[in-house]
Design an enzyme around this catalytic site. Structure first.
Site, PDB file in Angstrom:
ATOM      1  CG  PHE A   1      -7.701  -7.947   2.795  1.00  0.00           C
ATOM      2  CD1 PHE A   1      -8.573  -7.881   3.875  1.00  0.00           C
ATOM      3  CD2 PHE A   1      -8.046  -7.291   1.624  1.00  0.00           C
ATOM      4  CE1 PHE A   1      -9.762  -7.164   3.787  1.00  0.00           C
ATOM      5  CE2 PHE A   1      -9.231  -6.574   1.528  1.00  0.00           C
ATOM      6  CZ  PHE A   1     -10.095  -6.519   2.613  1.00  0.00           C
TER       7      PHE A   1
ATOM      8  NE  ARG B   1     -13.089  -6.038  10.911  1.00  0.00           N
ATOM      9  CZ  ARG B   1     -12.531  -5.555   9.801  1.00  0.00           C
ATOM     10  NH1 ARG B   1     -11.332  -5.954   9.416  1.00  0.00           N
ATOM     11  NH2 ARG B   1     -13.183  -4.694   9.042  1.00  0.00           N
TER      12      ARG B   1
ATOM     13  CE1 TYR C   1     -11.564   1.128   2.995  1.00  0.00           C
ATOM     14  CE2 TYR C   1     -10.677   2.028   0.959  1.00  0.00           C
ATOM     15  CZ  TYR C   1     -11.094   0.947   1.702  1.00  0.00           C
ATOM     16  OH  TYR C   1     -11.035  -0.309   1.161  1.00  0.00           O
ATOM     17  CE  LYS C   2      -9.607  -1.246   5.314  1.00  0.00           C
ATOM     18  NZ  LYS C   2      -8.780  -2.194   4.565  1.00  0.00           N
TER      19      LYS C   2
ATOM     20  CG  ASP D   1      -2.344  -4.352   2.333  1.00  0.00           C
ATOM     21  OD1 ASP D   1      -2.567  -3.355   3.048  1.00  0.00           O
ATOM     22  OD2 ASP D   1      -3.160  -4.774   1.479  1.00  0.00           O
TER      23      ASP D   1
HETATM   24  C1  LIG Z   1      -9.048  -2.487   3.309  1.00  0.00           C
HETATM   25  C2  LIG Z   1      -7.969  -3.271   2.695  1.00  0.00           C
HETATM   26  C3  LIG Z   1      -7.683  -3.172   1.332  1.00  0.00           C
HETATM   27  C4  LIG Z   1      -8.542  -2.292   0.477  1.00  0.00           C
HETATM   28  O1  LIG Z   1      -8.257  -2.387  -0.868  1.00  0.00           O
HETATM   29  P1  LIG Z   1      -8.907  -1.336  -1.877  1.00  0.00           P
HETATM   30  O2  LIG Z   1      -8.380  -1.760  -3.185  1.00  0.00           O
HETATM   31  O3  LIG Z   1      -8.406   0.025  -1.477  1.00  0.00           O
HETATM   32  O4  LIG Z   1     -10.383  -1.453  -1.763  1.00  0.00           O
HETATM   33  C5  LIG Z   1      -6.630  -3.906   0.826  1.00  0.00           C
HETATM   34  N1  LIG Z   1      -5.882  -4.686   1.626  1.00  0.00           N
HETATM   35  C6  LIG Z   1      -6.115  -4.810   2.941  1.00  0.00           C
HETATM   36  C7  LIG Z   1      -5.259  -5.665   3.795  1.00  0.00           C
HETATM   37  C8  LIG Z   1      -7.178  -4.117   3.513  1.00  0.00           C
HETATM   38  O5  LIG Z   1      -7.425  -4.236   4.806  1.00  0.00           O
END
Ligand SMILES: *Cc1c(COP(=O)(O)O)cnc(C)c1O
Length: 406
Positions: free
Chosen positions: A124, A365, A219-220, A194
């Protein structure tokens, strides 16, 4: 016929009870809980109570009276059964990016004589941006980015930490956490996972997989609300060895002594930095409560069944071959459908009440939350997609205009 099957699968779903815990608009197939989880029914009243009674009525005494000061750990304790960790190993704090920064630097600095952070090209972006920042900031630190298939071979005596995302945000491919942890440990490296696309959708057991350090998004699938704080995990066995690189007063052993020098708290609390956002924690608390009584092995089986059913209906109705996504044991709770005009097709789907999202360059997605998504949602999304593709009605100027968030 497939609609009947969808309905009978919904009727037999052992987790069907959990959908009532959410406030979802009627007639909508919400397939974007891997980007923003749905609103739990309990959240508005709880936030109102924290605002009006606690903040409004009890004012600053709430830090003690309502134990606000302990919420980063108390709320984190609700995550323990979801990820297979002890509550003393979890903390709610900051954003995923900031938590990742803290744990990567802490891991790197604990690995005397080793200087490499190893990751993969498909990770990511924010994760790799944070690693690039660390490599620029710490003298001697080096970032090594390799292709996914070369990861295990790339772990060597120089590797301080291996940092990966467990479920790929694009393809949905799930890495073998236990295998990477074993290879890393055999070479003396630490792992930082992560789990943003895993926690709340899959069955995790951070202990038995040998995970050292982890972060994830609130938040997911955890339904904590837009911009919810993130979470971090530090295995008990490592806590004494690691130091937070952002040494703020909330991670001090005695913040209200107002001492001149930093002295880290014992245990996980040293990874706090500044004052926690109480309103955001209140929302995340309700998000985590939606998992009460939910067995995560059952959640993972439902995720598997939902995504498998969706693939089957898409292949049948749309004639799109999703064979590569059939290996369910190595998959997260999302399916991507490639299309050269994926952005416009997704906008047209949204206009028809099917909400997913788009990831450049060409992926539509669809995320499935085992708590509130139904087989009927998967069915209607596939049938509406088939109709849009057949009629070409997605090809309209209003669906082509790119917005800031895709
Ligand atoms: C959604 C997501 C994030 C989000 O990072 P924030 O700093 O909380 O905005 C980070 N890593 C992955 C793999 C994600 O899917």
């Amino acid at each position: 016929m497939t609609l009947d099957r969808a309905r009978s699968l919904d009727a037999a779903d052992p987790l069907a009870f959990a959908r009532d815990r959410f406030s979802l608009p009627d007639g909508l197939a919400y397939l974007d809980g891997n980007s923003l989880g749905a609103l739990p029914r309990a959240t508005p009243a709880h936030i109102a109570d924290v605002v009006e009674r606690q903040w409004g009525g009890d004012l600053i005494t709430s830090w003690n009276q309502h134990s606000w000061i302990d919420w980063p750990q108390q709320v984190a304790a609700k995550l323990a059964p979801i990820v297979g960790a002890d509550s003393s190993e979890l903390l709610i704090a900051d954003s995923t990016s900031v938590c990742l920064f803290k744990l990567l630097v802490a891991g790197l600095q604990a690995q005397t004589g080793r200087r490499v952070i190893l990751t993969e090209t498909g990770n990511f972006p924010t994760d790799n941006y944070v690693m690039q920042g660390i490599a620029g900031l710490l003298p001697g630190a080096e970032l090594r980015i390799v292709a996914r298939g070369d990861l295990i071979d790339a772990i060597d005596d120089d590797t301080a930490v291996v940092s990966l995302t467990h479920v790929d945000y694009r393809s949905g491919e799930r890495l073998d956490m236990a295998a990477v942890d074993r290879a890393a440990h055999a070479a003396g490296a630490l792992t930082v996972w992560d789990l943003s696309h895993s926690a709340g959708a899959l069955s995790l057991d951070l202990h038995s997989d040998g995970c050292d350090l982890a972060v994830g998004c609130g938040y997911k699938y955890l339904n904590g609300g837009p911009g919810a704080p993130a979470w971090l995990y530090v295995a008990e066995r490592l806590q004494a060895r690691l130091t937070s690189p952002i040494s703020g007063w909330m991670g001090h052993a005695d913040p209200f002594a107002f001492a001149g020098d930093y002295r880290p708290a014992d245990g996980i609390r040293k990874f706090l930095t500044g004052t926690p956002s109480i309103l955001a924690l209140a929302a995340l608390d309700c998000g985590l409560d939606t998992f009460a009584g939910v067995d995560m092995a059952a959640a993972e089986s439902k995720a598997k069944a939902l995504t498998g059913f969706f693939v089957e209906v898409i292949e049948n109705c749309c004639g799109i071959d999703l064979t590569s996504q059939h290996v369910r044991s190595r998959h997260g709770s999302q399916i991507v459908v490639p299309h050269s005009h994926g952005y416009a097709v997704m906008q047209a789907l949204i206009a028809r009440g099917v909400i997913g999202d788009f990831r450049a360059p060409d992926l539509m997605r669809f995320g499935f939350s085992p708590l509130y998504n139904r087989f009927e949602d998967a069915w209607s999304a596939a049938v509406i997609l088939a109709d849009l593709l057949e009629t070409g009605s997605w090809d309209d100027p209003r669906f082509h205009a790119r917005r800031a968030v895709t």
